[in-house]
Design an enzyme around this catalytic site. Structure first.
Site, PDB file in Angstrom:
ATOM      1  N   PHE A  74      -1.768  -0.112   9.441  1.00 35.93           N
ATOM      2  CA  PHE A  74      -2.187  -0.795   8.037  1.00 35.93           C
ATOM      3  C   PHE A  74      -0.596  -1.201   7.634  1.00 35.93           C
ATOM      4  O   PHE A  74       0.132  -0.525   7.591  1.00 35.93           O
ATOM      5  CB  PHE A  74      -2.787   0.363   7.015  1.00 35.93           C
ATOM      6  CG  PHE A  74      -4.213   0.540   7.131  1.00 35.93           C
ATOM      7  CD1 PHE A  74      -4.954   0.202   8.467  1.00 35.93           C
ATOM      8  CD2 PHE A  74      -4.919   1.358   6.346  1.00 35.93           C
ATOM      9  CE1 PHE A  74      -6.321   0.333   8.494  1.00 35.93           C
ATOM     10  CE2 PHE A  74      -6.161   1.603   6.438  1.00 35.93           C
ATOM     11  CZ  PHE A  74      -6.857   1.142   7.504  1.00 35.93           C
ATOM     12  N   GLU A  75      -0.735  -2.607   6.992  1.00 32.53           N
ATOM     13  CA  GLU A  75       0.403  -3.048   6.349  1.00 32.53           C
ATOM     14  C   GLU A  75       0.162  -3.890   5.157  1.00 32.53           C
ATOM     15  O   GLU A  75      -0.693  -3.682   4.699  1.00 32.53           O
ATOM     16  CB  GLU A  75       0.873  -4.058   7.727  1.00 32.53           C
ATOM     17  CG  GLU A  75       1.179  -3.437   8.942  1.00 32.53           C
ATOM     18  CD  GLU A  75       1.706  -4.601  10.042  1.00 32.53           C
ATOM     19  OE1 GLU A  75       2.192  -5.653   9.623  1.00 32.53           O
ATOM     20  OE2 GLU A  75       1.759  -4.300  11.179  1.00 32.53           O
TER      21      GLU A  75
END
Length: 371
Positions: A157-158
């Site tokens: 997740f970014e």
């Protein structure tokens, strides 16, 4: 893997307040050498092509122990509905058929490798803000794992996937729905597939080590709410976690346990960032609120495979210095870690495709180092 996310974030006005670094954690005694299965993790561009070219799963060399299929992405940021497909033939002329791909998964597994679906990436924002999104995430990820016969899940997740609400100040007891729901979803998946389920995470330094100085919006508000936002996820899932490999690239300067800022470009950055994970660190400078150390068997160092792959690439000599310092206590340069960890798990890289583009320099060096 975002090309410049953390660098941009580091300059985004986060430092609206100052936080005391707090005292250093107590040093660890050196661990006795133990047999360890050193692991090389790589991301395989499976659903898209770029300048590195498309690599078939069957053509991935045996050097790679964990192969993360990049990427499963949501239908929308808040749907929780994750989809995955092979690269279109118009974009990747040499793409295999789905049947060939599934056969390659089985062949890798027969050779002792793990093949995971990686969720997120630079473009795949995932925000599980509702119970419905949480449940949809579980069902859609399960469908991908089952269809392709995969071994587990990588959480990459970014961007804006994880951030902390203003009243969410304790990483041990998170309140933010998107974080609470992600933890619950992953625990459900782990329970469904059992102890053999492989779970890895690839957060950026902004979401982990930066939490040493800044956590969420901060005591006085005004900080970037994403600062340190992975810490509650890692902490809640530490018993379920197979491997954490923070992206030590595309990063701004980060303060280490020596109260000095460390920047990309050499072994010191990797040593300082990894030492924080293996030693533990005060969160937001609070010596009474320490993120506990992770076992070295659950930690790998994330590095770009080539200069094309991301900011922060270092020559193989610097890779080796990092490993020497952390696993043997030699070649430590200007940063002295708080212990020596022979059982440090290994390395992760973005990406297998870029390593192939670079004549397999990264993986060959790994094989040569660990024999």
């Amino acid at each position: 893997m975002a090309a410049a996310t953390a660098c941009a974030l580091a300059a985004s006005g986060l430092l609206a307040t100052e936080a005391a670094a707090g005292p250093e954690p107590a040093p660890h005694a050196p661990r006795e050498a133990a047999a360890v299965d050193h692991t090389l993790v790589g991301y395989l561009h499976t659903s898209f092509a770029n300048g590195s070219g498309y690599t078939r799963l069957a053509d991935v060399p045996d050097s790679w122990d964990i192969i993360d299929l990049a990427f499963g992405e949501p239908t929308s940021a808040t749907s929780g509905d994750i989809r995955f497909g092979l690269c279109p033939k118009t974009e990747c002329p040499n793409v295999e058929t789905k049947e060939e791909f599934k056969a390659a998964v089985k062949a890798k597994q027969a050779a002792g490798k793990k093949v995971l679906i990686s969720i997120g990436g630079q473009n795949g924002q995932v925000q599980l803000t509702t119970a419905q999104a949480r449940d949809t995430f579980v069902s859609s990820v399960s469908a991908i794992i089952d269809e392709y016969g995969l071994d587990g899940l990588d959480i990459d997740f970014e961007g804006h996937s994880l951030s902390l609400n203003a009243d969410d100040t304790d990483f041990k007891n998170p309140k933010t729905p998107s974080i609470v729901n992600l933890i619950a979803a992953v625990k459900t998946l782990k329970a469904k597939y059992g102890s053999g389920f492989t779970l890895t995470m690839a957060p950026e330094t902004f979401f982990v080590q930066l939490g040493h100085q800044f956590y969420g919006t901060g005591k006085w508000g005004g900080q970037d709410p994403r600062a340190g936002a992975y810490l509650p996820v890692i902490h809640a899932l530490r018993d379920d976690l197979t491997l954490l490999h923070v992206q030590d690239y595309n990063s701004g300067p980060i303060m280490g346990l020596d109260n000095q800022y460390h920047s990309m470009g050499g072994a010191d950055f990797h040593i300082a960032m990894t030492d924080m994970l293996l030693t533990g660190f005060p969160v937001a400078g609070n010596a009474d609120n320490v993120f506990p150390a992770l076992p070295p068997e659950k930690v790998a160092i994330g590095m770009p495979a080539s200069t094309n792959a991301g900011n922060g690439h270092v020559p193989t000599t610097e890779v080796d210095k990092s490993l020497d310092c952390l696993t043997k206590g030699t070649n430590c340069g200007s940063y002295t870690p708080h212990g020596t960890w022979p059982t440090l798990r290994g390395l992760m890289t973005w990406s297998i495709n870029w390593d192939r583009f670079n004549n397999w320099e990264f993986s060959k060096n790994f094989d040569g180092y660990f024999g």
